[in-house]
Design an enzyme around this catalytic site. Structure first.
Site, short mmCIF file in Angstrom:
data_model
loop_
_atom_site.label_atom_id
_atom_site.label_comp_id
_atom_site.label_asym_id
_atom_site.label_seq_id
_atom_site.Cartn_x
_atom_site.Cartn_y
_atom_site.Cartn_z
N CYS A 247 44.88 31.73 40.43
CA CYS A 247 46.03 32.64 40.30
C CYS A 247 46.72 32.45 38.95
O CYS A 247 47.50 31.51 38.77
CB CYS A 247 46.99 32.38 41.45
SG CYS A 247 48.48 33.37 41.34
N CYS B 113 50.51 32.56 39.03
CA CYS B 113 51.14 31.37 39.62
C CYS B 113 51.09 30.20 38.64
O CYS B 113 52.06 29.45 38.51
CB CYS B 113 50.41 30.92 40.89
SG CYS B 113 49.97 32.21 42.02
N ASP B 114 49.97 30.03 37.97
CA ASP B 114 49.73 28.78 37.22
C ASP B 114 49.61 28.93 35.71
O ASP B 114 49.53 27.94 35.00
CB ASP B 114 48.43 28.12 37.74
CG ASP B 114 48.51 27.81 39.22
OD1 ASP B 114 49.61 27.52 39.70
OD2 ASP B 114 47.47 27.88 39.90
#
Ligand code: NDP
Length: 323
Positions: free
Chosen positions: A133, A136-137
């Site tokens: 992701c 997300c990261d």
């Protein structure tokens, strides 16, 4: 007992909830404890959902869908379904907190889960440089050289997004042409931080405590090479989340839930399926939303065929729960 329970909180689940709630079926929607909102929660700009000419952020779109479903009386529960009993006229849904909910109809819209490369070091280094992701990261990879595996829209989107942080993004694809749509390809080709590695598959991920490189295998010649990187994003598609219904609902050869024709009717009366869990082909937010509509209408019609005493029992419990 409810008239209807909807499992899943992506575009299919929330659209089914909007329709079911407007039909006064007082749906209970199980939204999952950690992945509520589905895949769009991990997306940035959604540019192809009709009605938003300037685009909309994925999480904002999902929040709006939820608000719309709740406005008409959907009750949302944030928990994971741990087991299902789908046979017989009363369906049983058990949640992570141990509670069991009953309903006359169930709409199953659990979406799909990120596909994995299947390498042993992928799990070991998950969260230590291996991610699924970018939104997300991505922030953790500032000024690093990283790689994205895959040749579809997800890989192009992830790679393009990651250039906001990374110094360089290698896109590793097992063929020499991309599956991604032309607009996404063009965007990636025009980005000078993205470099393509064609005809290559990831044979191994290296690093003691965090990813430091890849072993690549040329899919044409079989030659092996190495690539130094500080992070790997796997964007090779998704598999339908069907583990809860194995042995209870028929599946297709592609692994999606089998439905009758263009309907959402599964092999079990009173159980309907919608969204990515039934769709191996299109898998767009808007097609998922449309199939959520179909499921709600099918469920609504099914309920009208049930004995009046069963329906009365469900309505009474809903009234009691509301008071
Ligand atoms: P896709 O199935 O479209 O693409 C998966 C890619 O990963 C393919 O290029 C495939 O290679 C490759 N791949 C699959 N398995 C492996 C493996 N084991 N090792 C290496 N490579 C592998 O999945 P996506 O997630 O990209 O897209 C899914 C759907 O979502 C599509 O319909 C897409 O259009 C949509 N989507 C739309 C977006 C948008 O419009 N903004 C953004 C993201 C997704 P090969 O080509 O060789 O099969």
């Amino acid at each position: 007992m409810r008239q209807i329970i909807i499992i899943g909180s992506g575009p299919a689940g929330y659209t089914a909830a909007i329709y079911a709630a407007r039909a006064n079926l007082k749906p209970l929607l199980i939204a999952s404890s950690v992945e509520a909102g589905g895949e769009l929660m991990n997306t940035t700009d959604v540019e192809n959902f009709p009605g938003f000419p300037e685009g909309i952020q994925g999480p904002e779109l999902m929040t709006k869908m939820q608000e719309q479903a709740e406005r008409f009386g959907t009750e949302v529960v944030y928990d994971d379904v741990t087991s299902l009993e789908l046979t017989g006229p009363t369906k049983k849904v058990t949640l992570g907190d141990g509670s069991t909910h009953e309903a006359l109809a169930v709409i199953f819209s659990t979406g799909s889960a990120y596909r994995k490369l299947g390498l042993s070091d992928e799990e070991r280094l998950s969260g230590h440089g291996v991610s699924w992701c970018a939104t997300c990261d991505g922030f953790f990879f500032k000024n690093k050289t990283i790689a994205v595996v895959g040749g579809g829209d997800s890989a192009m989107e992830e790679a393009t997004f990651l250039t906001r942080f990374a110094e360089k993004v290698h896109v590793i694809h097992r063929k020499d042409t991309l599956r991604a749509s032309k607009i996404m390809q063009d965007r990636a080709f025009a980005n000078d931080k993205i470099e393509f590695v064609w005809n290559a598959e990831v044979a191994g991920i290296t690093g003691a405590d965090a990813v430091d490189g890849l072993r690549l295998r040329d899919t044409v010649t079989g030659d092996e090479s190495t690539l130094d990187i500080g992070g790997l994003f796997v964007a090779i598609g998704n598999d339908p989340r069907t583990h809860l219904v194995h042995g209870q609902l028929d599946l297709t050869p592609e692994g999606t839930i089998a439905v009758a024709g263009r309907s959402s009717k599964t092999s079990q009366a009173g159980v309907f399926a919608a969204g990515d869990v039934v769709d191996p082909t299109y898998r767009q937010a808007v097609t998922a939303a449309a199939s959520g509509t179909v499921a709600a209408l099918d469920a609504e019609h099914y309920l009208t065929t049930l004995p009046k005493d069963l329906l009365a029992k469900a309505s009474e419990s809903e009234l009691a729960a509301a008071n």
